[in-house]
Design a protein around this motif. Structure first.
Motif, PDB file in Angstrom:
ATOM      1  N   VAL A 149       0.836  -1.208   0.000  1.00 37.78           N
ATOM      2  CA  VAL A 149       0.000   0.000   0.000  1.00 37.78           C
ATOM      3  C   VAL A 149       0.867   1.253   0.000  1.00 37.78           C
ATOM      4  CG1 VAL A 149      -1.777   1.263   1.273  1.00 37.78           C
ATOM      5  CG2 VAL A 149      -1.873  -1.229   1.146  1.00 37.78           C
ATOM      6  N   TRP A 150       1.957   1.215   0.752  1.00 35.35           N
ATOM      7  CA  TRP A 150       2.907   2.330   0.746  1.00 35.35           C
ATOM      8  C   TRP A 150       3.373   2.622  -0.682  1.00 35.35           C
ATOM      9  CZ3 TRP A 150       5.388   5.769   4.065  1.00 35.35           C
ATOM     10  CH2 TRP A 150       6.564   6.338   3.599  1.00 35.35           C
ATOM     11  N   LYS A 151       3.678   1.565  -1.430  1.00 35.52           N
ATOM     12  CA  LYS A 151       4.165   1.756  -2.802  1.00 35.52           C
ATOM     13  C   LYS A 151       3.069   2.317  -3.708  1.00 35.52           C
ATOM     14  CE  LYS A 151       7.429  -0.718  -4.506  1.00 35.52           C
ATOM     15  NZ  LYS A 151       8.407  -1.707  -4.992  1.00 35.52           N
ATOM     16  N   ILE A 152       1.825   1.905  -3.478  1.00 36.83           N
ATOM     17  CA  ILE A 152       0.721   2.446  -4.277  1.00 36.83           C
ATOM     18  C   ILE A 152       0.576   3.947  -4.045  1.00 36.83           C
ATOM     19  CG2 ILE A 152      -1.786   2.430  -4.594  1.00 36.83           C
ATOM     20  CD1 ILE A 152      -1.750  -0.564  -3.943  1.00 36.83           C
ATOM     21  N   ILE A 153       0.550   4.352  -2.780  1.00 37.83           N
ATOM     22  CA  ILE A 153       0.318   5.764  -2.436  1.00 37.83           C
ATOM     23  C   ILE A 153       1.496   6.637  -2.860  1.00 37.83           C
ATOM     24  CG2 ILE A 153       0.006   7.389  -0.527  1.00 37.83           C
ATOM     25  CD1 ILE A 153      -2.490   5.777  -1.071  1.00 37.83           C
ATOM     26  N   THR A 154       2.712   6.220  -2.521  1.00 37.28           N
ATOM     27  CA  THR A 154       3.878   7.046  -2.865  1.00 37.28           C
ATOM     28  C   THR A 154       4.126   7.032  -4.366  1.00 37.28           C
ATOM     29  OG1 THR A 154       5.378   5.172  -2.411  1.00 37.28           O
ATOM     30  CG2 THR A 154       4.980   6.751  -0.627  1.00 37.28           C
ATOM     31  N   GLY A 155       3.661   5.984  -5.036  1.00 45.58           N
ATOM     32  CA  GLY A 155       3.848   5.907  -6.480  1.00 45.58           C
ATOM     33  C   GLY A 155       3.009   6.917  -7.233  1.00 45.58           C
ATOM     34  N   ILE A 156       1.772   7.121  -6.808  1.00 40.68           N
ATOM     35  CA  ILE A 156       0.912   8.086  -7.518  1.00 40.68           C
ATOM     36  C   ILE A 156       1.159   9.509  -7.037  1.00 40.68           C
ATOM     37  CG2 ILE A 156      -1.040   7.740  -5.935  1.00 40.68           C
ATOM     38  CD1 ILE A 156      -2.879   8.237  -8.365  1.00 40.68           C
ATOM     39  N   GLY A 157       1.509   9.684  -5.772  1.00 42.77           N
ATOM     40  CA  GLY A 157       1.825  11.018  -5.269  1.00 42.77           C
ATOM     41  C   GLY A 157       0.615  11.756  -4.713  1.00 42.77           C
ATOM     42  N   ILE A 158       0.875  12.680  -3.797  1.00 44.33           N
ATOM     43  CA  ILE A 158      -0.181  13.400  -3.084  1.00 44.33           C
ATOM     44  C   ILE A 158      -1.017  14.269  -4.022  1.00 44.33           C
ATOM     45  CG2 ILE A 158      -0.670  15.014  -1.219  1.00 44.33           C
ATOM     46  CD1 ILE A 158       0.479  12.341  -0.313  1.00 44.33           C
ATOM     47  N   GLU A 159      -0.373  14.953  -4.957  1.00 45.33           N
ATOM     48  CA  GLU A 159      -1.099  15.867  -5.838  1.00 45.33           C
ATOM     49  C   GLU A 159      -2.103  15.121  -6.708  1.00 45.33           C
ATOM     50  OE1 GLU A 159      -0.188  19.422  -9.096  1.00 45.33           O
ATOM     51  OE2 GLU A 159       1.460  18.391  -8.067  1.00 45.33           O
ATOM     52  N   LYS A 160      -1.679  13.990  -7.282  1.00 45.99           N
ATOM     53  CA  LYS A 160      -2.596  13.222  -8.120  1.00 45.99           C
ATOM     54  C   LYS A 160      -3.706  12.592  -7.287  1.00 45.99           C
ATOM     55  CE  LYS A 160       0.409  12.137 -12.032  1.00 45.99           C
ATOM     56  NZ  LYS A 160       1.033  11.062 -12.840  1.00 45.99           N
ATOM     57  N   LEU A 161      -3.399  12.188  -6.049  1.00 39.53           N
ATOM     58  CA  LEU A 161      -4.441  11.648  -5.174  1.00 39.53           C
ATOM     59  C   LEU A 161      -5.516  12.694  -4.911  1.00 39.53           C
ATOM     60  CD1 LEU A 161      -2.656   9.502  -2.428  1.00 39.53           C
ATOM     61  CD2 LEU A 161      -4.231   8.717  -4.197  1.00 39.53           C
ATOM     62  N   ALA A 162      -5.092  13.942  -4.723  1.00 38.60           N
ATOM     63  CA  ALA A 162      -6.060  15.020  -4.499  1.00 38.60           C
ATOM     64  C   ALA A 162      -6.965  15.186  -5.717  1.00 38.60           C
ATOM     65  CB  ALA A 162      -5.324  16.319  -4.200  1.00 38.60           C
ATOM     66  N   ASP A 163      -6.381  15.077  -6.918  1.00 40.40           N
ATOM     67  CA  ASP A 163      -7.185  15.188  -8.140  1.00 40.40           C
ATOM     68  C   ASP A 163      -8.166  14.029  -8.255  1.00 40.40           C
ATOM     69  OD1 ASP A 163      -5.832  17.474  -8.817  1.00 40.40           O
ATOM     70  OD2 ASP A 163      -4.396  16.456 -10.132  1.00 40.40           O
ATOM     71  N   VAL A 164      -7.688  12.814  -7.961  1.00 40.50           N
ATOM     72  CA  VAL A 164      -8.560  11.634  -8.025  1.00 40.50           C
ATOM     73  C   VAL A 164      -9.703  11.785  -7.041  1.00 40.50           C
ATOM     74  CG1 VAL A 164      -8.693   9.160  -7.537  1.00 40.50           C
ATOM     75  CG2 VAL A 164      -6.778  10.066  -8.867  1.00 40.50           C
ATOM     76  N   HIS A 165      -9.391  12.279  -5.850  1.00 36.30           N
ATOM     77  CA  HIS A 165     -10.426  12.462  -4.828  1.00 36.30           C
ATOM     78  C   HIS A 165     -11.497  13.440  -5.309  1.00 36.30           C
ATOM     79  CE1 HIS A 165     -12.131  14.579  -1.278  1.00 36.30           C
ATOM     80  NE2 HIS A 165     -12.241  13.347  -0.825  1.00 36.30           N
ATOM     81  N   ASP A 166     -11.073  14.545  -5.895  1.00 39.70           N
ATOM     82  CA  ASP A 166     -12.032  15.545  -6.375  1.00 39.70           C
ATOM     83  C   ASP A 166     -12.917  14.993  -7.484  1.00 39.70           C
ATOM     84  OD1 ASP A 166     -10.988  17.342  -4.609  1.00 39.70           O
ATOM     85  OD2 ASP A 166      -9.638  18.281  -6.059  1.00 39.70           O
ATOM     86  N   ASN A 167     -12.349  14.143  -8.333  1.00 32.24           N
ATOM     87  CA  ASN A 167     -13.092  13.616  -9.480  1.00 32.24           C
ATOM     88  C   ASN A 167     -13.975  12.427  -9.127  1.00 32.24           C
ATOM     89  OD1 ASN A 167     -11.974  15.496 -11.241  1.00 32.24           O
ATOM     90  ND2 ASN A 167     -10.185  14.206 -11.631  1.00 32.24           N
ATOM     91  N   CYS A 168     -13.599  11.701  -8.073  1.00 32.09           N
ATOM     92  CA  CYS A 168     -14.297  10.444  -7.785  1.00 32.09           C
ATOM     93  C   CYS A 168     -15.179  10.490  -6.548  1.00 32.09           C
ATOM     94  CB  CYS A 168     -13.278   9.311  -7.602  1.00 32.09           C
ATOM     95  SG  CYS A 168     -12.300   8.975  -9.067  1.00 32.09           S
ATOM     96  N   LEU A 169     -15.087  11.543  -5.756  1.00 32.73           N
ATOM     97  CA  LEU A 169     -15.847  11.596  -4.505  1.00 32.73           C
ATOM     98  C   LEU A 169     -17.340  11.471  -4.740  1.00 32.73           C
ATOM     99  CD1 LEU A 169     -15.897  11.963  -1.459  1.00 32.73           C
ATOM    100  CD2 LEU A 169     -15.966  14.437  -1.810  1.00 32.73           C
ATOM    101  N   LEU A 170     -17.844  12.101  -5.803  1.00 37.34           N
ATOM    102  CA  LEU A 170     -19.278  12.087  -6.067  1.00 37.34           C
ATOM    103  C   LEU A 170     -19.674  10.963  -7.013  1.00 37.34           C
ATOM    104  CD1 LEU A 170     -19.854  15.941  -6.431  1.00 37.34           C
ATOM    105  CD2 LEU A 170     -20.151  14.505  -4.410  1.00 37.34           C
ATOM    106  N   GLU A 171     -18.750  10.010  -7.224  1.00 37.84           N
ATOM    107  CA  GLU A 171     -19.031   8.874  -8.109  1.00 37.84           C
ATOM    108  C   GLU A 171     -20.190   8.057  -7.535  1.00 37.84           C
ATOM    109  OE1 GLU A 171     -19.264   7.039 -11.002  1.00 37.84           O
ATOM    110  OE2 GLU A 171     -17.152   7.552 -11.174  1.00 37.84           O
ATOM    111  N   THR A 172     -21.243   7.889  -8.306  1.00 35.91           N
ATOM    112  CA  THR A 172     -22.406   7.162  -7.801  1.00 35.91           C
ATOM    113  C   THR A 172     -22.763   5.961  -8.650  1.00 35.91           C
ATOM    114  OG1 THR A 172     -23.868   8.646  -9.033  1.00 35.91           O
ATOM    115  CG2 THR A 172     -23.405   9.207  -6.740  1.00 35.91           C
ATOM    116  N   VAL A 173     -21.982   5.704  -9.712  1.00 35.48           N
ATOM    117  CA  VAL A 173     -22.304   4.556 -10.549  1.00 35.48           C
ATOM    118  C   VAL A 173     -22.003   3.266  -9.814  1.00 35.48           C
ATOM    119  CG1 VAL A 173     -21.890   5.779 -12.703  1.00 35.48           C
ATOM    120  CG2 VAL A 173     -20.007   4.575 -11.617  1.00 35.48           C
ATOM    121  N   ILE A 174     -22.814   2.273 -10.090  1.00 38.51           N
ATOM    122  CA  ILE A 174     -22.565   0.965  -9.512  1.00 38.51           C
ATOM    123  C   ILE A 174     -21.488   0.281 -10.347  1.00 38.51           C
ATOM    124  CG2 ILE A 174     -23.687  -1.216  -8.868  1.00 38.51           C
ATOM    125  CD1 ILE A 174     -26.244   0.289  -8.508  1.00 38.51           C
TER     126      ILE A 174
END
Length: 698
Positions: free
Chosen positions: A289-314
């Protein structure tokens, strides 16, 4: 960085119990207010609520205390002296790491001397290019006397590099092509497969054309992977192949080894964990998990969070995450986490681990520089989600190892786990206790091949661990429910005829007809074949004695007490032959050990007779073309080759053995081609043997 106590010790204390109760309360409230459909948005909200609940001052102080309770840091002089001692002992890899730490805690001339010392370690490790880099970086900073040594070292390096450059010498397998080529959506999957969605099965893999046994269905590189700690110095940290004596190490920490400079250059993820090996290797699957998180980086995680937080598709639409080739992280993000299914006790441990990893990331690295505090909570949620995912989706990377015993002339193969990885595409396959496929590996590349024919529209199944031929049905279903949160509905779990067959593999033998006994709650049992009711206390006692003898036999074998071991296994076999159903797994295991010992003392005829008992059970449990039969046939061919070397062997028996040998080799080749492919080493070795003995006539 080495901790004084293990993280696991902290996860069994009263704090975790308190957190467990808080999480249960959050879970109860969440289930009352949200849809039962497991939508990514719901899981994200639930994870955020958990991390918010536990991220209080008390919890953080305890984690801070653990993180700071590490072994006292040594001074630059202490690191240098330790490096000198390792160097005197010719432990150059260890000395390299010490000199690096000395350099990191020094300035000016002292730092230059430490790097100069490191160049000496690199020289004796035959890493001349790295040695030159160190020499040139500090040449103008070291004392005059040291410069003379560096001049000599530099000239030797230049001469050796010119004379014999480090040449990549790996046998790269010619991997098989995917059936019908690459899938347009999921390129690591065959174009003959598709991934639909249903309410009962979720995402699953089905065929769009007929699949034959031996067809390659997946060929996938891991999203990320970590070697097990025990393999850290024997296998390349990038390609996961065994390294030769001429390996390359990380010139900074010395903890990671590589086949060559190319592999080291390719291992981008090591930058995020250089020098942290003792800490990360103690975390188990959380290291992944450490490698997953450090591999993508904090900035990209923030972008993913903004784009996926309201994801409602099954989940039916989430397969399209594989379309984004620029961001393969989404294929990992949308794997099932089962966070809403997990019990509060497990979630308490996972949440604590997520918070600890994030605090470590913030305290010991500079990745949070320039970000506000809100992003910390977001990243904690990602840590938690991925820890939960790895419990259900992580793959073991294995390699085929051989235990060759010169006394018996038997080569005993086993699949040894060397690493843990995440393969997002292969994770889409559902489970069956009698799988459709087999996994094999070429380094870190996962090869998935069909082991049986599948009609058009049929589903492709993977076995998640509990196999029908090795585990009783109730235990399999319980294990799958606990780890993967589903009730298995495969034929071997639901078809009465097949569940009865499975039960026979673990049953006692009938006193009257040697059939399979079905145990009642009392000490009574009835035979499934002759129907007679009987007491099975004698069988129970005999199996208890046999189990003890079997263990003593293994101990004798390990201590090279062959006569003692043979006696124990012979007696255990006789007891089990009388007490257990003829295809019982324990009987087959003892017979296999006994055959090994008989081969060691040259009793090849008796060995072959014993192997036939093993083969009969394997055919019933796994099928004639199973990989288990392949390995047993390989073993039988070893024994036959040894037996044929007996000059006093009767000519008729010799002809009979030779025919058996060719039949065994032909079947081995056929099985290995289906399961591993013609590119694999097991197939090539078996094919070579067959060609050799096909030229003989008796």
């Amino acid at each position: 960085m080495r901790m004084k106590s293990s993280w696991q010790e902290l996860l069994v204390g009263p704090l975790v119990e308190k957190i467990r109760d808080k999480i249960q309360a959050v879970k109860n409230e969440f289930q009352c207010s949200h849809s039962p459909e497991h939508v990514y948005g719901d899981e994200s909200i639930f994870g955020s609520q958990i991390m918010k609940e536990i991220s209080n001052v008390e919890t953080k102080e305890i984690i801070f205390g653990w993180l700071n309770d590490c072994e006292p840091e040594k001074s630059a002089v202490e690191w240098k002296n330790m490096g000198n001692q390792y160097f005197k002992e010719k432990r150059y890899r260890e000395s390299l790491g010490c000199y690096t730490k000395s350099a990191d805690t020094s300035v000016g001339e002292d730092r230059a001397v430490a790097i100069s010392n490191r160049s000496a370690s690199l020289f004796f490790l035959e890493q001349y290019e790295d040695c030159l880099l160190d020499v040139e970086s500090v040449y103008d900073l070291v004392p005059t006397m040291t410069k003379a040594k560096l001049d000599l070292r530099k000239s030797k390096c230049e001469m050796l590099i010119h004379k014999e450059k480090l040449i990549k010498n790996k046998n790269i397998d010619e991997l098989p092509e995917l059936l019908a080529g690459e899938n347009k959506l999921i390129t690591s999957m065959s174009a003959a497969l598709t991934v639909p969605y249903s309410q009962t099965k979720g995402r699953h893999v089905i065929t769009t054309k007929f699949v034959h046994a031996g067809d390659t269905l997946f060929k996938e590189q891991p999203y990320t992977a970590v070697l097990l700690a025990k393999n850290g110095l024997s296998h390349c940290s990038f390609c996961f192949r065994k390294v030769s004596e001429q390996y390359v190490v990380c010139r900074i920490c010395g903890d990671a080894v590589y086949c060559d400079y190319e592999c080291r250059k390719s291992d981008k993820s090591h930058d995020n964990e250089c020098g942290l090996a003792p800490f990360l290797q103690s975390l188990g699957i959380a290291h992944l998990v450490w490698k997953i998180i450090t591999g993508i980086g904090i900035e990209k995680l923030a972008d993913v969070h903004d784009n996926c937080l309201l994801e409602t598709v099954i989940n039916e639409n989430i397969v399209h995450c594989y379309e984004d080739k620029e961001n393969p992280y989404l294929s990992v993000l949308y794997l099932n986490s089962h966070i809403l299914d997990m019990n509060s006790g497990d979630l308490a441990q996972y949440a604590m681990s997520a918070l600890m990893l994030n605090l470590f990331l913030k305290l010991k690295t500079n990745v949070y520089a320039g970000f506000d505090d809100d992003i910390f909570n977001i990243v904690s949620n990602f840590f938690l989600r991925h820890i939960c995912q790895m419990i259900c989706n992580a793959h073991a990377i294995t390699e085929l190892s051989e235990d060759s015993n010169n006394e018996s002339n038997l080569v005993l193969e086993s699949q040894d786990r060397i690493a843990t990885a995440i393969y997002p595409s292969a994770s889409l396959m559902n489970h069956a206790c009698d799988p459709t496929i087999i996994n094999s590996f070429s380094g870190r590349t996962l090869i998935v091949r069909a082991v049986k024919d599948v009609k058009t529209g049929g589903e492709i199944f993977h076995c998640y661990g509990p196999h029908f031929a090795r585990t009783p049905t109730p235990e399999r279903r319980e294990s799958l429910k606990l780890q993967y949160f589903f009730d298995c509905g495969c034929p071997y779990c639901t078809d009465p005829k097949l569940t009865d067959l499975n039960q026979r593999f673990f049953s006692f033998a009938c006193t009257y007809c040697k059939g399979s006994l079905s145990i009642k709650k009392s000490k009574k049992a009835f035979c499934k074949d002759c129907g007679k009711e009987q007491n099975y206390c004698e069988q129970l006692e005999a199996e208890s004695q046999a189990l003890q003898l079997h263990r003593e036999g293994i101990d004798g074998y390990k201590e090279n007490k062959i006569e003692t071991a043979t006696f124990c296994f012979t007696k255990a076999f006789k007891l089990r032959e009388k007490a257990l159903y003829k295809h019982h797994l324990n009987l087959a295991e003892t017979a296999d050990w006994l055959a090994r010992l008989l081969a060691m003392v040259g009793k090849y005829v008796e060995c072959l007779q014993t192997l036939e008992i093993v083969l009969e059970g394997l055919r019933l449990r796994y099928g004639e073309l199973s990989i288990e039969i392949g390995y047993e046939m390989r073993k039988r061919s070893d024994v036959l080759i040894s037996a044929l070397q007996n000059k006093n062997l009767d000519h008729k028996i010799k002809r009979k053995f030779f025919k058996k040998l060719r039949d065994s080799l032909e079947l081995t080749v056929k099985i290995f081609e289906i399961h591993y492919g013609s590119w694999s080493d097991p197939y090539k070795e078996a094919k070579s043997r067959l060609e050799i003995f096909s030229g003989f006539n008796f």
